[in-house]
Design an enzyme around this catalytic site. Structure first.
Site, PDB file in Angstrom:
ATOM      1  N   HIS A 391       0.831  -1.214   0.000  1.00  0.00           N
ATOM      2  CA  HIS A 391       0.000   0.000   0.000  1.00  0.00           C
ATOM      3  C   HIS A 391       0.865   1.264   0.000  1.00  0.00           C
ATOM      4  O   HIS A 391       0.713   2.133  -0.857  1.00  0.00           O
ATOM      5  CB  HIS A 391      -0.894  -0.029   1.246  1.00  0.00           C
ATOM      6  N   GLU A 392       1.797   1.335   0.956  1.00  0.00           N
ATOM      7  CA  GLU A 392       2.618   2.550   1.086  1.00  0.00           C
ATOM      8  C   GLU A 392       3.569   2.731  -0.099  1.00  0.00           C
ATOM      9  O   GLU A 392       3.836   3.855  -0.530  1.00  0.00           O
ATOM     10  CB  GLU A 392       3.392   2.544   2.410  1.00  0.00           C
ATOM     11  N   HIS A 395       1.758   4.430  -2.867  1.00  0.00           N
ATOM     12  CA  HIS A 395       1.816   5.893  -2.714  1.00  0.00           C
ATOM     13  C   HIS A 395       3.172   6.431  -3.169  1.00  0.00           C
ATOM     14  O   HIS A 395       3.257   7.436  -3.880  1.00  0.00           O
ATOM     15  CB  HIS A 395       1.627   6.272  -1.240  1.00  0.00           C
ATOM     16  N   HIS A 398       3.759   6.343  -6.893  1.00  0.00           N
ATOM     17  CA  HIS A 398       2.917   7.414  -7.454  1.00  0.00           C
ATOM     18  C   HIS A 398       3.662   8.751  -7.320  1.00  0.00           C
ATOM     19  O   HIS A 398       3.774   9.525  -8.291  1.00  0.00           O
ATOM     20  CB  HIS A 398       1.594   7.453  -6.687  1.00  0.00           C
TER      21      HIS A 398
END
Length: 599
Positions: A391-392, A395, A398
């Site tokens: 998940h992190e 980010h 991105h």
């Protein structure tokens, strides 16, 4: 296993397991030097006040603004990252406090920029861009500012509103202090038969207890306290909503929802369509409740049974290197370029991996335009930690792409887009883990994990969004709301969303009063839309649709160079239609089919 049980001091953690913050500043002394330079340079920004109606001055201002902002950003990031490594370190607490205080001062040096742009003659910006190619890059920025012109008040009115902003925000602060500090829930009996004080912090563990008596007692004890203060809590929430509605009205928006969505050019139908689509598909949630009731072997399914795991599996001890391998395999459909960025990030020191004494809890991805996209973890060798890493890093990659492809002013991205990249990674990972798992019980566990994620992130958040729409529109139309009104609406929503197999206990009627997100108006729907967009991306990537990966990476590279709806639409996900939410519900039904075949 001792490594996961004994909390080490910061200096006992191996260097290879720590993020490389020294890439930002090689020493604290270098940070101090940069901070001193910033304080000397930043006041120069004030010298442009009243002079921006000159294209050359405007270009100079924007150049100096970028230079000083980038310097301020890395100073801010360094101090916060260092403090998060060990929150008990007084030196870094001091550095963080210094830069935090200074950033408020820094903001005053640029506060005139937007008002001056808005006061300029209508065609000044357009003509200036035509004559000065250097301004072309700022066209979207200027247009974004100018479109808000109808909603900006006079200078004196804006100053007045700014002066009372603390007062207008006070309901949120009152709610937080009241529910976290002043309310006392008393004792409950834990699984070992011991009396333990119930708090908002430990309630989540009690409500997941395998012992039904434990979770029932915790549920009734918690909500009994909220019930005792329902009139006070209703008054606090109504005050918050009235303040928000007041702001929308005086800024001449069509309504509260319009004032929340319009600044990011999000059409109102995105919000309303999401609620309609979920309402049209509540039979899927009813089916899940009935299935959960059967799996738990219950004659009656109560609200306090909702969070207990239906499938138990032994906890696996997953070493960090193995977690990385699992994620790389899961994200394989994203292609070699993406995987190489992921692996290089792990190797180059983006991640602070393990817990240590004093380290900030939780996990996040953060950094600046000129730093690595750092990741804070508190890795504890469990499957959930693997998912958190995916998940992190979603980010962070991105941010990596946005900063690499966009100029400084467009490198950030809105909340509407922020959760898409992280959730796409999670969706691809869980899909891979479910497909490769051969152990029936473990496979059921993974399927249920994804079902729960969709239930809590999409169904529950859109139920919240529906409640928010009711409360804001009621007060907007002059209909007062009491605790009784809030309770009635909440009970009816729960009955509608969970269906006939759920006994909606009367205690739940006051649950609205403990949800802090209701003090961030029209915020929660973005969790659901973000998840829906991620589901749509993951499905097209897994289905190997033409240019699916290329479109997704183009989305990651877009940063804030356009409005979120347009960025997503260009990448093939149209949030103005019901398709993304429908794709999520299709996946939910697919997972239900899988469980029913296995049991």
């Amino acid at each position: 296993m001792s490594e996961s049980k004994v909390l080490k001091m910061r200096d006992e953690i191996e260097e290879k397991c720590k993020w490389k913050v020294n890439k930002v500043f090689s020493s604290d002394e270098e940070w101090e030097k940069a901070f001193k330079e910033l304080k000397e340079e930043a006041p120069n920004l004030k010298s442009f006040e009243g002079k921006l109606e000159n294209a050359e001055n405007l270009i100079k201002y924007l150049d100096i603004y970028e230079k000083t902002s980038r310097k301020a950003e890395i100073i801010y990031v360094y101090a916060h990252l260092r403090c998060d490594e060990d929150t008990k370190n007084s030196k870094y607490q001091g550095m963080m406090s210094k830069i935090d205080s200074y950033m408020a001062e820094f903001a005053t040096y640029t506060a005139y920029f937007v008002p001056e742009i808005l006061e300029m003659p209508e065609n000044f910006i357009k003509e200036s861009i035509k004559k000065n190619p250097k301004l072309k890059i700022y066209e979207f920025l200027f247009n974004d500012i100018l479109k808000e012109k109808p909603h900006i008040l006079s200078k004196s009115q804006e100053e007045l509103l700014a002066g009372v902003s603390d007062c207008l925000d006070s309901p949120s602060s009152i709610h937080s202090i009241f529910t976290n500090a002043d309310m006392k829930f008393g004792d409950v009996t834990d699984e070992d038969g011991k009396k333990v004080e119930l708090t908002e912090g430990n309630y989540s563990s009690f409500i997941k207890s395998k012992n039904r008596a434990v979770r029932e007692e915790a549920f009734k004890t918690l909500f009994k306290e909220y019930k005792g203060f329902e009139n006070t809590l209703a008054t606090i929430l109504s005050s918050s909503i009235k303040n928000f509605n007041f702001g929308a009205k005086i800024r001449k928006y069509e309504g509260a929802l319009d004032s929340s969505l319009k600044p990011n050019n999000i059409p109102l139908e995105v919000y309303r369509n999401a609620i309609k689509t979920i309402n049209d598909n509540l039979s899927s949630m009813h089916r899940y409740v009935a299935l959960k009731k059967r799996l738990l072997g219950l004659e009656e399914m109560h609200m306090y049974d909702l969070y207990v795991p239906v499938i138990e599996v032994p906890k696996n001890h997953i070493e960090f290197d193995d977690a990385v391998k699992m994620i790389v395999e899961g994200l394989n459909p994203l292609g070699e370029e993406y995987l190489n960025i992921f692996k290089d990030g792990v190797k180059d020191g983006w991640i602070d991996i393990y817990q240590n004494k004093g380290k900030r809890g939780g996990a996040y991805s953060w950094g600046g335009y000129d730093t690595m996209p750092y990741v804070l973890l508190n890795y504890n060798y469990e499957l959930n930690d693997v998912s958190t890493l995916a998940h992190e890093m979603g980010h962070s990659i991105h941010s990596y792409y946005s900063r690499k492809e966009q100029p400084y002013i467009y490198a950030g991205y809105t909340l509407f887009c922020a959760e898409v990249a992280s959730t796409t990674n999670e969706a691809l990972l869980i899909h891979y883990l479910i497909n490769k798992e051969t152990d029936k019980q473990k496979r059921l566990y993974l399927i249920n994990q994804e079902l729960e994620q969709i239930r809590t992130t999409v169904f529950r958040q859109l139920m919240f969004a529906e409640f928010e729409l009711y409360t804001h529109e009621s007060l907007e139309n002059g209909i007062p709301l009491t605790a009784e009104d809030y309770n009635k609406a909440w009970i009816e929503l729960n009955q509608k969303y969970f269906g006939p197999d759920m006994i909606v206990d009367p205690e739940i009627d006051v649950e609205w009063s403990r949800i802090p997100h209701f003090y961030s108006d029209f915020y929660v729907y973005q969790y659901a839309t973000g998840y829906a967009a991620a589901s749509a991306f993951a499905k097209s990537i897994l289905d190997k649709k033409e240019n699916a990966v290329e479109k997704y990476v183009a989305f990651l590279k877009s940063g804030g160079s356009n409005y979120p709806i347009e960025i997503l639409k260009k990448a093939g996900v149209d949030m103005t239609t019901s398709k993304p939410v429908e794709a999520t519900i299709e996946r939910f039904n697919e997972l239900l089919d899988m469980i029913e075949k296995e049991i």
